[in-house]
Scaffold this motif. Structure first.
Motif, PDB file in Angstrom:
ATOM      1  N   LEU A   1      12.020  30.307  11.228  1.00 19.10           N
ATOM      2  CA  LEU A   1      10.791  30.026  10.482  1.00 19.10           C
ATOM      3  C   LEU A   1       9.769  29.305  11.358  1.00 19.10           C
ATOM      4  O   LEU A   1       8.573  29.610  11.330  1.00 19.10           O
ATOM      5  CB  LEU A   1      11.119  29.181   9.247  1.00 19.10           C
ATOM      6  CG  LEU A   1      11.741  29.975   8.092  1.00 19.10           C
ATOM      7  CD1 LEU A   1      12.402  29.050   7.088  1.00 19.10           C
ATOM      8  CD2 LEU A   1      10.681  30.839   7.407  1.00 19.10           C
ATOM      9  N   ALA A   2      10.265  28.345  12.174  1.00 18.95           N
ATOM     10  CA  ALA A   2       9.354  27.612  13.046  1.00 18.95           C
ATOM     11  C   ALA A   2       8.717  28.574  14.050  1.00 18.95           C
ATOM     12  O   ALA A   2       7.498  28.530  14.280  1.00 18.95           O
ATOM     13  CB  ALA A   2      10.100  26.496  13.774  1.00 18.95           C
ATOM     14  N   ASP A   3       9.528  29.487  14.619  1.00 21.45           N
ATOM     15  CA  ASP A   3       8.989  30.439  15.591  1.00 21.45           C
ATOM     16  C   ASP A   3       7.913  31.312  14.962  1.00 21.45           C
ATOM     17  O   ASP A   3       6.870  31.574  15.571  1.00 21.45           O
ATOM     18  CB  ASP A   3      10.109  31.317  16.163  1.00 21.45           C
ATOM     19  CG  ASP A   3      11.013  30.518  17.108  1.00 21.45           C
ATOM     20  OD1 ASP A   3      10.641  29.359  17.415  1.00 21.45           O
ATOM     21  OD2 ASP A   3      12.061  31.041  17.500  1.00 21.45           O
ATOM     22  N   LEU A   4       8.180  31.750  13.738  1.00 17.82           N
ATOM     23  CA  LEU A   4       7.176  32.557  13.030  1.00 17.82           C
ATOM     24  C   LEU A   4       5.862  31.801  12.912  1.00 17.82           C
ATOM     25  O   LEU A   4       4.785  32.324  13.212  1.00 17.82           O
ATOM     26  CB  LEU A   4       7.666  32.878  11.615  1.00 17.82           C
ATOM     27  CG  LEU A   4       8.301  34.222  11.357  1.00 17.82           C
ATOM     28  CD1 LEU A   4       8.518  34.417   9.862  1.00 17.82           C
ATOM     29  CD2 LEU A   4       7.412  35.317  11.895  1.00 17.82           C
ATOM     30  N   ALA A   5       5.981  30.549  12.458  1.00 18.23           N
ATOM     31  CA  ALA A   5       4.775  29.742  12.244  1.00 18.23           C
ATOM     32  C   ALA A   5       4.057  29.489  13.565  1.00 18.23           C
ATOM     33  O   ALA A   5       2.822  29.567  13.642  1.00 18.23           O
ATOM     34  CB  ALA A   5       5.140  28.418  11.572  1.00 18.23           C
ATOM     35  N   ILE A   6       4.832  29.201  14.615  1.00 15.61           N
ATOM     36  CA  ILE A   6       4.227  28.887  15.916  1.00 15.61           C
ATOM     37  C   ILE A   6       3.490  30.109  16.471  1.00 15.61           C
ATOM     38  O   ILE A   6       2.339  30.016  16.916  1.00 15.61           O
ATOM     39  CB  ILE A   6       5.310  28.397  16.902  1.00 15.61           C
ATOM     40  CG1 ILE A   6       5.833  27.022  16.458  1.00 15.61           C
ATOM     41  CG2 ILE A   6       4.772  28.339  18.325  1.00 15.61           C
ATOM     42  CD1 ILE A   6       7.151  26.632  17.085  1.00 15.61           C
ATOM     43  N   GLU A   7       4.155  31.266  16.413  1.00 19.04           N
ATOM     44  CA  GLU A   7       3.515  32.486  16.922  1.00 19.04           C
ATOM     45  C   GLU A   7       2.213  32.762  16.185  1.00 19.04           C
ATOM     46  O   GLU A   7       1.187  33.076  16.798  1.00 19.04           O
ATOM     47  CB  GLU A   7       4.441  33.693  16.741  1.00 19.04           C
ATOM     48  CG  GLU A   7       5.438  33.856  17.866  1.00 19.04           C
ATOM     49  CD  GLU A   7       6.414  34.990  17.560  1.00 19.04           C
ATOM     50  OE1 GLU A   7       5.967  36.023  17.019  1.00 19.04           O
ATOM     51  OE2 GLU A   7       7.612  34.813  17.847  1.00 19.04           O
ATOM     52  N   GLU A   8       2.278  32.648  14.865  1.00 22.86           N
ATOM     53  CA  GLU A   8       1.072  32.926  14.080  1.00 22.86           C
ATOM     54  C   GLU A   8      -0.010  31.892  14.377  1.00 22.86           C
ATOM     55  O   GLU A   8      -1.195  32.215  14.421  1.00 22.86           O
ATOM     56  CB  GLU A   8       1.389  32.949  12.584  1.00 22.86           C
ATOM     57  CG  GLU A   8       2.235  34.136  12.145  1.00 22.86           C
ATOM     58  CD  GLU A   8       1.522  35.480  12.325  1.00 22.86           C
ATOM     59  OE1 GLU A   8       0.271  35.512  12.250  1.00 22.86           O
ATOM     60  OE2 GLU A   8       2.211  36.489  12.554  1.00 22.86           O
TER      61      GLU A   8
END
Ligand SMILES: [Fe+3]
Ligand SMILES: [Mg+2]
Ligand SMILES: [Zn+2]
Ligand SMILES: [Zn+2]
Lengths: 333, 786
Positions: free
Chosen positions: B716-723
């Motif tokens: 979830l953190a990776d998703l948020a960071i990428e976005e």
């Protein structure tokens, strides 16, 4: 599709789109805009009750009944709960898919005849249309009915302290149909209890007379839907004691397995009555004397609070009983 | 000479503010008056030399009494040759205009009062209900503004002569302390037992006291009451103790049999119980306290703090299968008096009937709990407003509120407000706390609870009315509610509009409210917002709860989430978490569901029959809504691992999973990400399949639990960071009930910080649904003003 489920969406569709262009005849006691089980038109000294319903069901043959029995019972019951337990005439119009097996048609016709006999009613006129393969799914039966109500029992007549009676245990029809249609095995014998109720309700009216204020058959929207509708139309609250509502252990078990509330499951052949307190016991006794009313129970009462809503007393507290949503949304977090 | 008219707003009544003003005015040689206004503000008239007035104002601004909270001071000064006053006086309270502040929360007995209680020479020696301008009950005893003895439930206790003279003596600590009382004139204790109680006498005595029920047997008063209650507790009995804003059912926290009895009689089979210990040293015998935890425990708000349990000072059954225990210190003289006679910590669980608010009158306590408790320690001061204990947890080094109630309510939290909008927010459905926005202040009710019960719904309506009363606020023009069409709070909002009480209703999507609550707390414009919880109604009609939103306070875009999975049985799947296990397995591979459930012996409360029906239910899609909830994912893992297969209280499977994970270490898995309808999703079915593989490989339950949490958090953190990077946003936020999970929260914070982005989460309102009302208000307050 959401509109077919019979709930708020359907009521809205009917009220705003379909009923608005018609208006009610000036002398109608209950008209289309009342959206009751049937319309009531005074003719001379008498109240003529008129109703019509189209029946589609999957599967057309199910444990405990078939589409023929359903088509007759549905219309007979719509008349009966308006007070017209004496069915003067029924009509039947069938729309059939071209390749529909004749043997099945015969079974349906036999079933309709037998149910008519049970209800002391007769189909006096009819119509049949055949449509091409794939243009319709099997068979649709429309039935209409005419009866006379010496005393009209509309949805809108419940008053505080009226006793709410229920004629039978709930949920068998809907849950057994679901199990049959979806092939879900609960390891128990579930069957629909679809039946005409005019004989039973006639007995109740004989005893209760005008003290029976409201009658309603709890159909597609389940008991929860029926109770909410009469609470809203009557402008009173209705308080129900959960423990008093008859539910068979099979229905309860199946409901638990699926996460479905028996209060929100469809019935065909279960009616709700609101009776003035002084007559409630007599009417209940009379219902219980009849084989179709063995399981009848007093389940609650009208209250002058929570207007338009149904309060369910669960024994450890109270909550609102809602009518089923077209798309149920979980609420526990 | 100058005359100044000074208006002070905020929490300035019932906190010793007028005596403080008096002392400073006298010290600076000023004449004039100070009075409480009807809206919770204070007005001062002061005459004297200009520099004396300057110094006086500086004192007010810089050194107000400890409980005071000043939000604004307005000063009108004029030259005058004629003096109006000859002395400085505290004058009677006055009604006034609206919206100036509120009364303070209830606060723990202060050190000075505790010293009086301990001092054999003091006339307050051993008197449980002593209090002063700095401490004692406020919010729960006040009936209306302005705050004065006669507007509180202390009005039923006329002061004795000694108390009266202390009250009137400017040199006394209790000068103008409205709750002043002593054993001669104040509230009294009574202990008794009951059998089969059905009280018929009125709850309130003619004098306005909370009447002791006639059904109370073998009664004792005063010191004897404490003695008997303590003796019962030492004997392993269950004793109800009425405290400040409600009552607790208590028993020894070291006596397994007593706790088992408490569990059986209250039908709380697994629910973690809070524990009260006499002092920090006792708490240290079964926990390892950080300094933040110690400070939080010691604060005058005295919340329950969830702390990692280490030692063996408590019975196992206090918090079954959890690694934390909820602990608090005494906050009322009653508790201190009990601990004079008991050494061991006490279990304290709130005294309420299932699904109902906490009991508060002696009658209802005794009638409601006659079959639960062996004894009752009651007092005769009426609780006007009930207020549950607050609950906090130190997560990732910071205090997170789980429940913001006693010690906090009705204190305002500031909220950036565009216009002059005033609004009421009614929260969601569970853990409801309502709030009122007035200018830049958000006043919060006490914790109300789950309003699916009509008693609790009635309590919510009452709590809102009380909040309006104690803040001197009119009904606002807007009511904000959740988007869920079948929430009781949604209906209530509509009723308020239908009845003409408020002008209009506005709905806010659940996770947007969570996201906005963080943005508003930090006065941040925009964040990639992780909102992770159990359930929220999505605008698409599906159940959300593991969402990555690109959110501002006015709007949001759903840019990522967990993959939607079927939830067979709807709400049933929440109480029977193995249904979720089946749902996720079905989404991964419909053909292997049965084999995997069987192989890992996943338990359904309804046995194999339920399992078979659930599989058929999934195949036929009957009552099987889709959910992207993070809470439900954790539930599914808990059931797969056999950590929890039947939920008996909110959050149980995920909490037990966290406890299991705390004993393990994560294996390295990468979180599978895929694409769905234009957004990126953490492919939970695939992740789950990996977890099943670990299970087949014989990896331990704690290790798999830790792996599940860590991989979910990373994904979830990776998703948020990428976005955030693609969308040019510098901040990632976290909210929702999953934010209480230490492991998940710190993993997300680590990932975000390592990516060079800033990380924000809730500090002042609960990240769970108790913070929804604040978020709802944040959304309407950000609308462009009209
Ligand atoms: Fe939430
Ligand atoms: Mg009908
Ligand atoms: Zn004090
Ligand atoms: Zn006194």
């Amino acid at each position: 599709l959401e509109h077919g489920a019979g709930g708020e969406a359907t009521r809205k569709l009917v009220a705003e789109t379909l009923a608005s262009g018609f208006g009610d005849p000036e002398d109608a006691i209950v008209g289309l805009t009342g959206m009751d089980d049937g319309a009531v038109i005074p003719v001379g000294e008498e109240n003529l009750v008129l109703t019509t319903d189209s029946h589609v069901i999957d599967p057309p043959f199910f444990p405990g009944g078939d589409i023929g029995r359903l088509a007759v019972s549905g219309t007979v019951n719509d008349l009966a709960v308006m007070g017209a337990t004496d069915v003067r005439a029924l009509t039947s119009a069938m729309v059939i898919e071209a390749n529909y097996p004749v043997a099945k048609l015969e079974r349906i016709a036999d079933s309709m005849a037998a149910t008519c006999e049970e209800a002391n009613a007769a189909v006096v006129t009819g119509d049949t249309k055949v449509m091409g393969n794939g243009e319709i799914d099997g068979i649709v039966i429309n039935t209409a009915g005419v009866g006379v109500a010496p005393h009209v029992t509309p949805d809108s007549a419940v008053e505080p302290n009226d006793v709410i009676l229920l004629t039978d245990s709930i949920g068998e029809h809907g849950i057994s149909l679901l199990a049959e249609r979806e092939g879900i095995e609960f390891g128990s014998d579930l069957a629909s209890d679809v039946k005409p109720l005019n004989d039973l309700l006639a007995r109740a009216l004989e005893v209760g007379g005008k003290n029976i204020k409201t009658m309603k058959d709890a159909t597609r929207m389940g008991l929860a839907g029926a109770l909410n509708e009469i609470a809203e139309k009557s402008g009173v609250g209705i308080e129900i004691r959960e423990e008093r509502v008859p539910v068979t252990s099979d229905v309860k078990g199946a409901g638990e397995m699926l996460g479905l509330d028996p209060f929100q499951i469809a019935n065909e052949g279960v009616a709700v009555l609101a009776v003035a307190p002084k007559s409630a016991e007599n009417v209940l006794d009379e219902l219980r004397e009849h084989p179709k009313g063995e399981n009848a129970a007093a389940i609650g009462k009208g209250i002058d609070d929570h207007h338009g809503r149904v309060v369910l007393d669960t024994g450890i507290g109270s909550r609102y009983l809602r009518e089923p949503a077209s798309e149920p949304a979980p609420r526990i977090c | 000479m100058e005359r100044a008219t000074i208006r002070v707003n905020g929490i300035v009544q019932s906190v010793g503010f007028r005596p403080f003003v008096y002392r400073r005015a006298v010290a600076h040689g000023l004449h004039g008056t100070v009075r409480n206004l009807g809206d919770a503000g204070v007005r001062i008239e002061a005459e004297g030399q200009p520099d004396a007035i300057d110094a006086f104002l500086t004192d007010i601004k810089n050194n107000p009494p400890p409980l005071a909270r000043i939000t604004s001071i307005t000063v009108d000064r004029e030259h005058t040759s004629e003096s109006m006053f000859e002395t400085f006086e505290i004058v009677e309270s006055q009604s006034g205009d609206s919206g100036g502040g509120s009364i303070p929360p209830d606060t723990a007995i202060c050190e000075n009062c505790l010293a009086d209680l301990r001092d054999p020479e003091s006339r307050y020696h051993n008197y449980w209900a002593t209090s002063c301008v700095d401490c004692g009950p406020r919010f729960t005893v006040v009936e209306s503004l302005p705050y004065d003895r006669h507007t509180t439930s202390m009005a039923a206790f006329p002061m004795c002569e000694e108390c009266r003279s202390a009250y009137e003596n400017p040199a006394d600590r209790r000068y103008h302390a409205q709750t002043i009382a002593c054993c001669n004139c104040g509230p009294q204790l009574r202990y008794g037992t009951v059998s089969d109680s059905q009280t018929t006498d009125p709850a309130v005595s003619e004098a306005g006291r909370d009447r002791f029920p006639d059904t109370l047997l073998e009664t004792a008063s005063g010191k004897e009451a404490i003695k008997k209650a303590a003796a019962s507790l030492r004997d392993g009995k269950l004793v109800v103790v009425k405290g400040i804003g409600g009552a607790h059912i208590t028993c020894s926290a070291t006596d397994t049999d007593a706790i088992t009895r408490l569990r059986n009689r209250t039908d709380r089979p697994e629910k973690p119980f809070a524990v009260m210990a006499s002092n920090i040293e006792t708490i240290q015998s079964f926990t390892d306290l950080s300094s933040t935890e110690r400070d939080t425990l010691n604060s005058f708000r005295r919340p329950i703090v969830l702390i990692e349990a280490t030692g063996s000072g408590l019975a196992d059954r206090v918090a079954p299968d959890l690694h934390t225990v909820g602990v608090m210190l005494p906050y009322s003289g009653i508790h201190y008096r009990l601990f004079d006679r008991i050494e061991e910590p006490l279990v304290m669980t709130s005294a309420n009937l299932p699904g109902q608010p906490m009991l508060r009158s002696n009658n209802s306590i005794v009638d409601g709990l006659d079959e639960v408790a062996d004894g009752f320690l009651l007092h005769d001061r009426r609780i006007v407003t009930r207020c549950d204990d607050s609950v906090a947890r130190i997560v990732d080094g910071e205090r997170r509120l789980i429940r913001r109630s006693r010690g906090f309510a009705p204190t305002a939290i500031s909220l950036p407000n565009n216009g002059e909008m005033s609004a009421l927010a009614v929260g969601a459905e569970l853990d409801v706390t309502a709030a009122i926005l007035e200018k830049q202040e958000c006043y919060y009710t006490q914790y109300v609870g789950d309003v699916d019960s009509l008693d609790t719904l009635a309590y919510l309506k009452n709590a809102i009315q009380r909040l309006l009363d104690v803040t001197g606020t009119e009904w606002p023009s807007v009511v904000v509610h959740d988007l869920h069409p079948a929430f009781n709070t949604t209906d209530y909002a509509k009723e308020l509009v239908d009845s003409g009480t408020v002008a209009r209703a506005v709905s806010v999507q659940h996770h947007h409210a969570h996201a906005a609550s963080v943005l508003a707390e930090h006065d941040c414009h925009r964040a990639l917002s992780l909102t992770l919880d159990g359930v929220g109604y999505g605008p698409d009609g599906t159940v959300w709860g593991g969402e990555v939103l690109d959110a501002t306070r006015t709007g949001f875009e759903r840019v990522g989430s967990l993959a939607p999975v079927p939830m067979p049985g709807g709400d049933k799947a929440t109480t029977h978490p193995a249904r979720l296990t089946a749902g996720i397995l079905y989404a991964a591979d419909p053909d292997r569901v049965e084999a995997i459930l069987e192989r890992h012996d996943v338990q359904f409360p309804g046995g194999d029959r339920e399992r078979n029906v659930v599989i058929q239910q999934l195949e036929s899609d009957v009552n099987t809504p889709q959910t992207s909830s993070a809470g439900r994912f954790l539930d599914a893992v808990a059931a797969l691992l056999g950590v929890c297969t039947r939920r008996t209280y909110e959050g149980e499977p995920a909490m037990k999973l966290e406890a299991a994970a705390a004993r393990g270490s994560p294996h390295s898995l990468s979180a599978p990400i895929s694409s769905l309808n234009g957004r990126r999703v953490v492919n939970t079915p695939q992740l789950f399949t990996e977890l099943v593989r670990l299970r087949s490989d014989g990896v331990s339950v704690p290790d798999i639990a830790a792996t599940a949490q860590e991989t979910l958090a990373r994904g979830l953190a990776d998703l948020a960071i990428e976005e955030a990077e693609i969308r040019n946003c510098e901040t990632v936020s976290l909210s929702g009930g999953v934010a209480y999970n230490e492991h998940i929260a710190s993993q997300i914070r680590d990932s975000v910080s390592n990516a060079g982005l800033s990380f924000i989460t809730n500090r002042r309102v609960p990240p769970g649904d108790g913070g929804i009302a604040y978020g709802q208000l944040a959304v309407v307050a950000a609308q462009p003003s009209h």
